[in-house]
Design a protein around this motif. Structure first.
Motif, mmCIF file in Angstrom:
data_model
loop_
_atom_site.group_PDB
_atom_site.id
_atom_site.type_symbol
_atom_site.label_atom_id
_atom_site.label_comp_id
_atom_site.label_asym_id
_atom_site.label_seq_id
_atom_site.Cartn_x
_atom_site.Cartn_y
_atom_site.Cartn_z
ATOM 1 N N ALA A 105 0.839 -1.192 0.000
ATOM 2 C CA ALA A 105 0.000 0.000 0.000
ATOM 3 C C ALA A 105 0.876 1.244 0.000
ATOM 4 O O ALA A 105 0.556 2.243 -0.624
ATOM 5 C CB ALA A 105 -0.910 -0.011 1.214
ATOM 6 N N SER A 106 1.991 1.161 0.689
ATOM 7 C CA SER A 106 2.893 2.312 0.735
ATOM 8 C C SER A 106 4.200 1.924 0.080
ATOM 9 O O SER A 106 4.538 0.750 -0.019
ATOM 10 C CB SER A 106 3.116 2.726 2.184
ATOM 11 N N ASP A 107 4.935 2.915 -0.341
ATOM 12 C CA ASP A 107 6.176 2.647 -1.044
ATOM 13 C C ASP A 107 7.370 2.914 -0.133
ATOM 14 O O ASP A 107 8.506 2.936 -0.582
ATOM 15 C CB ASP A 107 6.239 3.542 -2.284
ATOM 16 N N THR A 108 7.080 3.104 1.166
ATOM 17 C CA THR A 108 8.185 3.458 2.063
ATOM 18 C C THR A 108 9.135 2.289 2.257
ATOM 19 O O THR A 108 10.320 2.469 2.449
ATOM 20 C CB THR A 108 7.655 3.902 3.438
ATOM 21 N N GLU A 109 8.570 1.073 2.206
ATOM 22 C CA GLU A 109 9.437 -0.090 2.299
ATOM 23 C C GLU A 109 9.899 -0.464 0.899
ATOM 24 O O GLU A 109 9.227 -1.203 0.200
ATOM 25 C CB GLU A 109 8.645 -1.279 2.858
ATOM 26 N N VAL A 110 11.000 0.063 0.484
ATOM 27 C CA VAL A 110 11.453 -0.254 -0.871
ATOM 28 C C VAL A 110 12.041 -1.656 -0.899
ATOM 29 O O VAL A 110 12.638 -2.115 0.067
ATOM 30 C CB VAL A 110 12.508 0.760 -1.370
ATOM 31 N N ALA A 111 11.845 -2.325 -2.028
ATOM 32 C CA ALA A 111 12.362 -3.678 -2.173
ATOM 33 C C ALA A 111 13.871 -3.626 -2.307
ATOM 34 O O ALA A 111 14.410 -2.683 -2.868
ATOM 35 C CB ALA A 111 11.757 -4.324 -3.405
ATOM 36 N N PRO A 112 14.532 -4.616 -1.824
ATOM 37 C CA PRO A 112 15.991 -4.619 -1.923
ATOM 38 C C PRO A 112 16.446 -4.861 -3.362
ATOM 39 O O PRO A 112 15.668 -5.305 -4.207
ATOM 40 C CB PRO A 112 16.406 -5.762 -1.008
ATOM 41 N N ARG A 113 17.729 -4.596 -3.571
ATOM 42 C CA ARG A 113 18.331 -4.782 -4.897
ATOM 43 C C ARG A 113 18.034 -6.157 -5.484
ATOM 44 O O ARG A 113 17.740 -6.282 -6.668
ATOM 45 C CB ARG A 113 19.844 -4.635 -4.782
ATOM 46 N N ALA A 114 18.135 -7.169 -4.625
ATOM 47 C CA ALA A 114 17.975 -8.538 -5.128
ATOM 48 C C ALA A 114 16.595 -8.771 -5.740
ATOM 49 O O ALA A 114 16.459 -9.470 -6.744
ATOM 50 C CB ALA A 114 18.230 -9.537 -3.999
ATOM 51 N N GLU A 115 15.580 -8.161 -5.136
ATOM 52 C CA GLU A 115 14.208 -8.316 -5.657
ATOM 53 C C GLU A 115 14.090 -7.678 -7.038
ATOM 54 O O GLU A 115 13.439 -8.203 -7.936
ATOM 55 C CB GLU A 115 13.217 -7.596 -4.735
ATOM 56 N N ILE A 116 14.700 -6.528 -7.164
ATOM 57 C CA ILE A 116 14.643 -5.817 -8.450
ATOM 58 C C ILE A 116 15.396 -6.612 -9.517
ATOM 59 O O ILE A 116 14.914 -6.789 -10.644
ATOM 60 C CB ILE A 116 15.230 -4.394 -8.303
ATOM 61 N N LEU A 117 16.578 -7.121 -9.139
ATOM 62 C CA LEU A 117 17.364 -7.905 -10.090
ATOM 63 C C LEU A 117 16.609 -9.155 -10.531
ATOM 64 O O LEU A 117 16.611 -9.509 -11.712
ATOM 65 C CB LEU A 117 18.708 -8.301 -9.460
ATOM 66 N N ASP A 118 15.947 -9.789 -9.581
ATOM 67 C CA ASP A 118 15.224 -11.005 -9.911
ATOM 68 C C ASP A 118 14.084 -10.717 -10.896
ATOM 69 O O ASP A 118 13.892 -11.430 -11.878
ATOM 70 C CB ASP A 118 14.677 -11.637 -8.627
ATOM 71 N N ALA A 119 13.348 -9.651 -10.621
ATOM 72 C CA ALA A 119 12.240 -9.282 -11.518
ATOM 73 C C ALA A 119 12.767 -8.906 -12.899
ATOM 74 O O ALA A 119 12.187 -9.277 -13.925
ATOM 75 C CB ALA A 119 11.450 -8.122 -10.910
ATOM 76 N N ALA A 120 13.877 -8.187 -12.922
ATOM 77 C CA ALA A 120 14.461 -7.793 -14.209
ATOM 78 C C ALA A 120 14.882 -9.021 -14.999
ATOM 79 O O ALA A 120 14.607 -9.130 -16.202
ATOM 80 C CB ALA A 120 15.653 -6.863 -13.976
ATOM 81 N N ALA A 121 15.527 -9.966 -14.314
ATOM 82 C CA ALA A 121 15.981 -11.190 -14.989
ATOM 83 C C ALA A 121 14.794 -11.921 -15.608
ATOM 84 O O ALA A 121 14.843 -12.340 -16.769
ATOM 85 C CB ALA A 121 16.707 -12.098 -14.002
#
Lengths: 240, 240
Positions: free
Chosen positions: B34-50
């Motif tokens: 609901a809020s964006d204050t808890e940003v996902a860590p680098r690993a989550e972003i890398l996984d989604a990108a992959a």
């Protein structure tokens, strides 16, 4: 067509611009003919498509760019092909079908000597991949190639891979790897030629890769030499 | 967000429709916080990108799609990465650097037993490729990866390939293939694991592929067994 236009067209017709000027670079940009009445043949369009697909990717390539490179109107391209997908399917198929055709023949003729059959298949497959325009097989792993439109290509490549597996297992005399693993490793080894071409290594690796395939399934030096000699007889008779 | 919208979002969020229906697909779309204050860590972003790069290609993937999949705002993604190119470079590098790190160590420790070094390197490299998110190494041949932005990745992979060549030549005791050809065929064989993963074959092929590498450079069954035992000591001490 005026005489001048006709003369320009003849000189500027795709592939004729540098006729007789030594080695012709396939697929480079060509002079656009004044008239579009003499449409370029299918092979010219395929060659231009291969070059663009490999150099800039599938998504970034348009039929307009392909037509421009050949020097024809986009509408003329559509006279030969329904679009990008058909061009890509044709190119992918050309990179596997010649090998698959001899694979079936080799398999039936080499029941008594699968090592020779494997050697000959690797040799012929390396040649197919070496002559595929613009190293088109670099596209095999692209996400786009996994789409339904390219199922027939994937099926033909799977058939070829299965022949590698059967010949490899028979040559190895059982034991060791499973047939699907043998199939994957052998076709992967033959497709090293894609990497070698990319690195600019243009000599003929056929015999070295074919010998490596035989060692991979566990054959020793004497067996490799024997299979090479037997394969020579096979490839000669297939070519004849 | 209204309760209704929230409920729809939970039910309709991509990937949640089949929650609890057995096998969880890695990297699937996640519930958007609901809020964006808890940003996902680098690993989550890398996984989604992959996952997106591999499934739909580089050109078709946007940072917006990647952020959506993680459940963060696009601006939050840019807090971690400058853009698509940096994401791809990081993913490619992760697929080669762990192997390259041990390659140097193995090479210096295995001057007297290059066959054991080659076996251990293949084993570790298969593991690296097996754990690379979403089989990211399928992208190695993409035209985009040939751009200047990815030169550091290509250089690391070339270094790894060169270690394969030196270990392979030393293990073979000279004769036969040139070192560059040995290097290409060996790394190609190890990268078969990319094909095996794509085909859904998920068991551990490390030892089978490592043994195949040794046969490729001409070693016999007894030498392969000996090298496997020696490699076990090496990998244990590297892990320790």
């Amino acid at each position: 067509m005026t005489d001048v236009a006709q003369a320009r067209n003849q000189q500027g017709a795709p592939g004729h611009a540098d006729a007789g000027r030594g080695r012709r670079r396939a697929g480079r940009p060509r002079l656009r003919p004044a008239s579009d009445t003499e449409v370029a043949p299918r092979a010219e369009i395929l060659d231009a498509a291969a070059e663009l697909f490999v150099s800039q990717g599938l998504a970034a390539t348009t039929t307009r760019q392909i037509a421009d490179r050949v020097g024809i109107r986009q509408a003329s391209l559509y006279y030969y092909f329904t679009g990008k997908d058909e061009l890509l399917l044709e190119l992918l198929t050309q990179s596997v079908r010649p090998s698959l055709r001899v694979a079936a023949e080799l398999e039936s003729r080499c029941r008594a000597d699968p090592a020779a059959g494997l050697y000959a298949l690797a040799l012929i497959d390396v040649a197919t991949l070496t002559h595929a325009p613009h190293n088109i097989a670099t596209l095999y792993l692209m996400p786009e190639v996994q789409a339904a439109e390219f199922a027939s290509f994937r099926a033909e490549r799977a058939q070829l891979q299965a022949v590698y597996g059967r010949l490899g297992q028979a040559a190895a005399g059982g034991g060791g790897m499973t047939e699907p693993l043998t199939a994957t490793l052998l076709i992967q080894l033959v497709e090293s030629v894609i990497q070698l071409r990319r690195a600019g290594e243009m000599r003929d690796y056929g015999h070295e890769i074919a010998a490596a395939c035989l060692r991979l399934v566990g054959l020793g030096p004497a067996e490799v030499i024997r299979a090479r000699a037997a394969a020579a007889g096979l490839t000669d008779s297939l070519a004849g």
